[in-house]
Motif scaffolding. Structure first.
Motif, short mmCIF file in Angstrom:
data_model
loop_
_atom_site.label_atom_id
_atom_site.label_comp_id
_atom_site.label_asym_id
_atom_site.label_seq_id
_atom_site.Cartn_x
_atom_site.Cartn_y
_atom_site.Cartn_z
N ARG A 223 -9.44 -2.97 -7.17
CA ARG A 223 -9.84 -2.24 -5.96
C ARG A 223 -10.10 -3.17 -4.78
NH1 ARG A 223 -9.86 2.43 -4.83
NH2 ARG A 223 -10.19 3.18 -6.91
N ASP A 224 -10.79 -4.30 -5.01
CA ASP A 224 -11.12 -5.19 -3.89
C ASP A 224 -9.87 -5.75 -3.22
OD1 ASP A 224 -10.67 -6.61 -6.29
OD2 ASP A 224 -11.75 -8.36 -5.54
N PHE B 132 -6.82 -4.39 -3.19
CA PHE B 132 -6.12 -3.31 -2.50
C PHE B 132 -6.91 -2.84 -1.27
CE2 PHE B 132 -4.00 -2.92 -6.68
CZ PHE B 132 -2.69 -3.10 -6.24
N ASP B 133 -8.22 -2.88 -1.33
CA ASP B 133 -9.02 -2.54 -0.15
C ASP B 133 -8.77 -3.53 0.99
OD1 ASP B 133 -10.08 -0.30 -1.33
OD2 ASP B 133 -12.01 -1.23 -1.84
N LYS B 134 -8.68 -4.82 0.65
CA LYS B 134 -8.38 -5.84 1.67
C LYS B 134 -6.98 -5.62 2.24
CE LYS B 134 -11.38 -9.43 -0.20
NZ LYS B 134 -11.41 -10.72 -0.90
N ASP C 58 -8.21 0.96 -9.85
CA ASP C 58 -9.62 0.66 -10.12
C ASP C 58 -9.87 -0.81 -10.47
OD1 ASP C 58 -10.15 3.33 -9.69
OD2 ASP C 58 -9.93 3.85 -11.81
N MET D 238 0.83 -1.21 0.00
CA MET D 238 0.00 0.00 0.00
C MET D 238 0.86 1.26 0.00
SD MET D 238 -2.80 -1.29 -0.50
CE MET D 238 -3.55 0.32 -0.70
N GLU E 81 -4.13 -1.42 8.05
CA GLU E 81 -4.68 -0.52 9.06
C GLU E 81 -4.98 -1.26 10.36
OE1 GLU E 81 -8.02 1.39 7.20
OE2 GLU E 81 -6.72 2.60 5.91
N ARG F 227 -5.30 -2.83 2.34
CA ARG F 227 -5.33 -1.59 3.13
C ARG F 227 -5.97 -1.86 4.49
NH1 ARG F 227 -7.47 1.45 -0.34
NH2 ARG F 227 -5.57 2.41 -1.05
N SER F 228 -7.07 -2.59 4.51
CA SER F 228 -7.73 -2.93 5.78
C SER F 228 -6.81 -3.75 6.67
CB SER F 228 -9.01 -3.71 5.53
OG SER F 228 -9.95 -2.92 4.85
#
Length: 169
Positions: free
Chosen positions: A75-76, A78-80, A72, A61, A86, A82-83
């Motif tokens: 996205r799914d 990279f969202d995972k 884009d 990330m 975090e 990132r989560s």
């Protein structure tokens, strides 16, 4: 340029576009390089997720953000990632806060005001940077209150000494 790291290549190509915007080859090169970088980083993110490696997810990330990539198509993933990163940062903050609370209590029990001030600074830094749980905040309240009262006592004593000094004149 081909042997340079992707981030440096992108920065160079973006600088070329800024200086020579009329050359469509630069934009096409940027798009192609970004697609390759995103695909490579998406695979690294998938691997980090499979391995449960939050450190690797954080690194991926950081690269995405450093290169200002649009993700884009993935996205799914990279969202995972990132989560996951975090959540790991929050867990580390919670551990650090717990250690700071323990240091606050140890310094308060020993009545070591220098150590208490130092532990309070560490606590405040963590508390301002992260949303810490209410339980930890309550645990820190007692030693922090002791420090506040000691500061008030020292200020009152200094004020009293100043008044006595004026009276002696």
């Amino acid at each position: 340029l081909r042997r340079a790291p992707v981030s440096e290549r992108l920065a160079t190509l973006r600088a070329l576009v800024d200086r020579d915007a009329r050359q469509p080859a630069w934009l096409e090169s940027i798009r192609k390089l970004e697609r390759e970088a995103v695909a490579s980083l998406a695979e690294a993110a998938r691997q980090a997720i499979r391995d449960g490696d939050a450190e690797a997810a954080s690194a991926v990330m950081a690269q995405v953000e450093q290169m200002s990539l649009r993700v884009d198509d993935h996205r799914d993933v990279f969202d995972k990632a990132r989560s996951m990163a975090e959540a790991d940062r929050l867990l580390e903050a919670q551990r650090g806060a717990k250690n700071a609370v323990e240091a606050l209590h140890a310094a308060a029990a020993a009545m070591d005001m220098a150590a208490l001030k130092q532990a309070a600074q560490a606590w405040e830094k963590l508390a301002s940077a992260h949303a810490l749980g209410e339980t930890l905040r309550r645990e820190a309240a007692g030693p922090l209150d002791l420090l506040r009262r000691e500061r008030e006592r020292a200020a009152s004593e200094a004020e009293r000494a100043a008044v006595i000094g004026k009276l002696e004149l």
